[in-house]
Enzyme design. Structure first.
Site, PDB file in Angstrom:
ATOM      1  N   TYR A   3       0.658  -1.362   0.025  1.00  0.00           N
ATOM      2  CA  TYR A   3      -0.020   0.105  -0.064  1.00  0.00           C
ATOM      3  C   TYR A   3       0.939   1.262   0.023  1.00  0.00           C
ATOM      4  CZ  TYR A   3      -0.135  -0.114   5.269  1.00  0.00           C
ATOM      5  OH  TYR A   3      -0.095  -0.141   6.563  1.00  0.00           O
ATOM      6  N   GLU A   4       0.021   2.291   0.046  1.00  0.00           N
ATOM      7  CA  GLU A   4       0.774   3.673  -0.355  1.00  0.00           C
ATOM      8  C   GLU A   4       1.610   3.723  -1.439  1.00  0.00           C
ATOM      9  OE1 GLU A   4      -0.186   5.733   2.252  1.00  0.00           O
ATOM     10  OE2 GLU A   4       0.642   7.418   1.575  1.00  0.00           O
ATOM     11  N   GLY A   5       1.590   3.097  -2.373  1.00  0.00           N
ATOM     12  CA  GLY A   5       2.218   3.033  -3.821  1.00  0.00           C
ATOM     13  C   GLY A   5       2.955   1.585  -3.625  1.00  0.00           C
TER      14      GLY A   5
END
Lengths: 587, 587
Positions: B440-442
């Site tokens: 997550y978060e890229g």
């Protein structure tokens, strides 16, 4: 998307085109009736079972798990029916002794089927795997009575098997075990003690479970030389050999685990249970080790099987999921985005998985080949030479298959992005199920120590030199191959690393353990490089997509993975000081 | 054994002895009142909370999970009480804007506290982390009305925040999103659409949740330039700013995940929900990116925090568990076996974890420092230079922290052998909880592409050259250091790799993605090497176990981990052909 197809074409390539298995099988009386046609028929039937019956139970098995109710372990819904089909089709005795109802097929053949079962349903696979393992110990060391009594129903799958080694205070160091076996007047024994982490220790799939139990006789010497092996059935037999009253064995509880949740991992209590000695007193560990090479190769296949199914799911996802554009410009300009397989980093993950899975599959066939030669070859020298190869290569296979298999499942999960973290997609289960294979059947750290310490240093590097020469011979026969130089260089590093540790170990015994993990990784890379060279050579004789893809994956392996060899070499040669300097209390 | 102690001594070493944080803070008006004494007091209070309140809820939170009942998400037992304590002690506003009730502390300070919270309870940590992230977007881009209305109760922890970006068909490629925002006559908007993977999208910890939602205006241009950012509260406010009737936002379901099970990951439905525009129309993605560098560094800390707690558990286990003998002869001859910390391979695992955790912690402080300079420095040129460093180093921090953090948790689990696979010991939860931070978060693949493509190639290597010069300067000031040459060599490889990709990318755009992952790993190794050089230098000025252990871990890093740099260099320079050659249909 969540579709798995057993890689029969690939298996055929490895057995037939890379290793000419037909010729090998024909050369040994024990396997002279085995051929690729038979193998293919077996794989096709096995594939139907794995794809159609076992895979559909994989996710539900994980969600339901095995559960202990009223002292009985219940497997998840559908497992019993699938197990019956599996057993009735004769899959459990596939490699078993033909004198007791087994089919006697070579390991090189059966190991490829084992991969499929692990791909389809790892938790399920463990029930027959443990049975086959127990059978092997009985075949090799049991008395004629034990063999004729227990093997036929076990090969038929009517009875299952389990291996009871670990205790709460000892796993690796079995010399510490406390389970006692007291001789009785009738020549049998009564066993008392607690075993943990017993895969398939109890379940509802069969009417009986045959436990192979390590225990100590009252007068046993301390340590590993005082361990004996016993056969302890869950239910005792009547005079006709049918299941009668229960033995004093019970499942105390089930472990709550990270994965393989449908596989029952039991705490087993032996409360004066009746047992029968297998082999000689105090020689139990040796008896276990005979079968360990077979078992360790099989557990290694768990890594490849999970890597393969994860690859197939990830590949399918990458072909369907659209997100962003190809770096070279849109390939689907009429769609809002391109399938993610256009992205180099997605390809990196998929190609790495392929290189691991296919390299591992070939190496599994190679080690299986040595196991078969060691067992079946008419010539004793060949047999002994093969046994040395088996001893050397088995820890590499077990650890490298499962380490790279775990990596592959993590990569496959990553291809799915956020969806990979969600249980419904199944990708995270492969990661959890793969993780145990790095731990059980001897942790991979123990495999590395076995390789570096026992199989290389204690052997003075002799078996290794033989293996190294075989690779050099194969390089010589492939001298025009564009990867010959790269493999030669990596092999050279492995040889130098071997020399370094062998020459340092006498002054500094800690160097063995300090180097072992990096050494095994270097060894594994060279071993896969050897396989990829052979596969690339074999693929050049064919035309079409299959052979082209094989050559492209070879290129990926040599250009993008083999360069790690230099790093492992440097790590090995760093010696023991960086690892040993810190006193325990500073950690 | 399952005891965690916040690494305050180590944090102090990094901030005070390695980076002289006092001097930096004193040099900027915004932080002139901050000093190490204050920092230490904060960490000690934070440590008590993390060790005493949050860690005890970590395992139970995992077992219970968040659950959706009657349309409301319930957090596990104890979470609400712990959250109240957390909020009431002011932890949520620690780095918040002082004009709206935040404490305005520098990121370099707060990031070390964030690590502790992730160590103690990652699922819990995400609730305040998302709130802090949402606050940052509001602070940076919101109107004065939005700021004064929403920030104070959010910093107080009475209201929480969430970030609503992903939709079922788009994660990475946000240009594809479908959520619509229709302007109303009152100047507000009505939002309709479905968002998935929304961390803390609903829960029972606070009376309100402030969603920051990406959506498209009716006349928005296609793709990422047509995205706007909206503030959508769960409950609308009355004229006094108190919570009034519910907005048209609801949690449709909770995801079933591999880990972070006590963190509610929601499908959020917006059915004509009232929302307020943040910043300018169609500039939503830019507004999100402003805060992303802060958030990405924080999520990176999840990797370090989990690596640290896993290390501590594994270290404690290795000191207590006895199994087999030291290779150099028994160290506890009166006991049946030695503690496993005597074994080189166990030390390898522990030292690797230490090298990752401590190297990462220093690099987090370093990136935090640049974030603070970029935000607070009075000189505009310094500010701009720092902003370029932040842009360059943030993807490295997020991906390398979480990749090495995941590796560390896997190693920690391995130290426990079979027990590591059993839920009760807690080690496998760290692995599952760490895994999401790579996604997550890229995803870390996206971080690598951001680094290689945007931050290095598109920038012509300019920011990288500045960073490289800073490392060279530090090497020059440490010219007597025994690791100076090794770091210089690795940095040289990174520079050559940079040149290779920059010079190749124009002809071959695919080389960026084909090299990006290996490039990031090479970059991360050099970045950690830089930190280890600085730490080794700083440790030489002190006496005693702490400083000795630091130097020994530095040795381990340089001798046993940095050699990987050569392999990554070779992989980068393999170019795009091995990755791109295979047509999609051959996979």
């Amino acid at each position: 998307m969540s579709e798995y197809k057993a890689p029969i074409r690939d298996i055929q390539f490895v057995l037939d085109e890379v290793f000419r298995a037909d010729e090998l099988w024909a050369s040994m009386p024990a396997t002279e009736d085995v051929n690729m046609e038979l193998a293919r028929a077996i794989y096709e039937e096995g594939a139907r079972l794995c794809e159609g019956e076992l895979l559909p139970l994989n996710r539900s098995g994980d969600e339901q798990g095995a559960r202990l109710e009223g002292g009985i372990v219940h497997t998840p819904e559908g497992f019993k029916e699938a197990y019956n089909t599996f057993a009735e089709s004769g899959w459990i005795g596939l490699g078993g002794d033909i004198n007791y109802g087994g089919q006697g097929l070579p390991k090189m053949l059966t190991v490829m089927f084992e991969e499929m079962v692990y791909s389809a349903n790892t938790s399920f696979a463990l029930y027959p795997a443990l049975t086959a393992g127990a059978c092997l110990s009985i075949v090799t060391h049991g008395s004629e009575t034990l063999k004729s009594t227990y093997l036929p129903p076990m090969y038929e799958g009517r009875w299952a098997g389990s291996m009871c080694l670990t205790e709460p205070h000892c796993g690796t160091d079995l010399g510490l075990l406390k389970t006692k076996a007291v001789p009785q007047e009738d020549g049998n024994y009564r066993l008392t003690g607690t075993k943990i982490f017993i895969t398939g220790g109890d379940h509802d799939l069969t009417e009986n479970i045959i436990h192979l139990v390590l225990a100590k006789l009252p007068d046993a010497p301390a340590g590993p030389r005082g361990i004996s092996l016993f056969l302890v059935p869950k239910r005792l037999l009547d005079e006709q050999g049918a299941c009668a009253e229960p033995n004093n064995v019970s499942c105390g509880s089930l472990e709550h685990k990270m994965g393989i949740k449908a596989s029952a991992t039991c705490v087993m209590n032996f409360d004066g249970a009746t047992g029968y000695l297998i082999g000689e007193p105090n020689k139990g560990l040796a008896a276990m080790f005979t079968m360990m090479n077979y078992e360790r190769l099989s557990i290694g296949l768990q890594g490849i099987g999970l890597g393969e199914v994860s690859y197939q799911f990830a590949r399918n996802y990458a072909l369907e999921r659209v997100q962003s554009r190809s770096p070279a410009g849109a390939v689907q300009p009429d769609q809002p985005a391109d399938p993610i397989i256009v992205h180099p980093d997605v390809r990196r993950m998929l190609l790495t998985m392929r290189a691991y899975n296919e390299g591992g599959r070939a190496f599994a066939a190679y080690v299986g080949m040595w196991l078969d030669i060691a067992k079946n070859h008419p010539d004793n020298e060949q047999k002994a030479n093969a046994a040395a190869m088996v001893a050397l290569l088995t820890p590499v296979a077990k650890a490298y298959f499962t380490d790279r298999g775990f990596d592959a499942t993590v990569l496959g999960q990553q291809v799915f992005g956020g969806h990979g973290y969600i249980r419904e997609w199944g990708m995270e289960q492969f990661v959890r199920d793969a993780r145990i294979a790095q731990i059980y059947e001897g942790t991979n750290g123990i495999q590395a120590l076995d390789l570096m310490g026992r199989k290389v240093v204690a052997d003075g590097g002799e078996a290794f030199a033989g293996y190294s020469q075989l690779i050099r011979d194969d390089i010589a026969s492939a001298s025009g191959n564009i990867y010959a130089a790269a493999l030669t260089q990596a092999l050279g590093k492995l040889e130098q690393a071997t020399d370094f540790v062998c020459s340092t170990a006498q002054q500094d015994p800690a160097v063995i353990g300090a180097a072992s993990c990096d050494y095994l990784n270097l060894f594994g890379l060279v071993a896969y490089g050897h396989m990829w060279l052979k596969m690339d050579q074999a693929a050049q004789t064919g035309a079409g997509d299959f052979y082209q893809a094989k050559q492209m994956t070879a290129k990926y392996f040599f250009d993008k993975l083999l360069p790690e060899a230099d790093a492992y070499y440097a790590k090995v040669c760093a010696g023991s000081a960086p690892t040993m300097a810190m006193p325990a209390e500073m950690f």
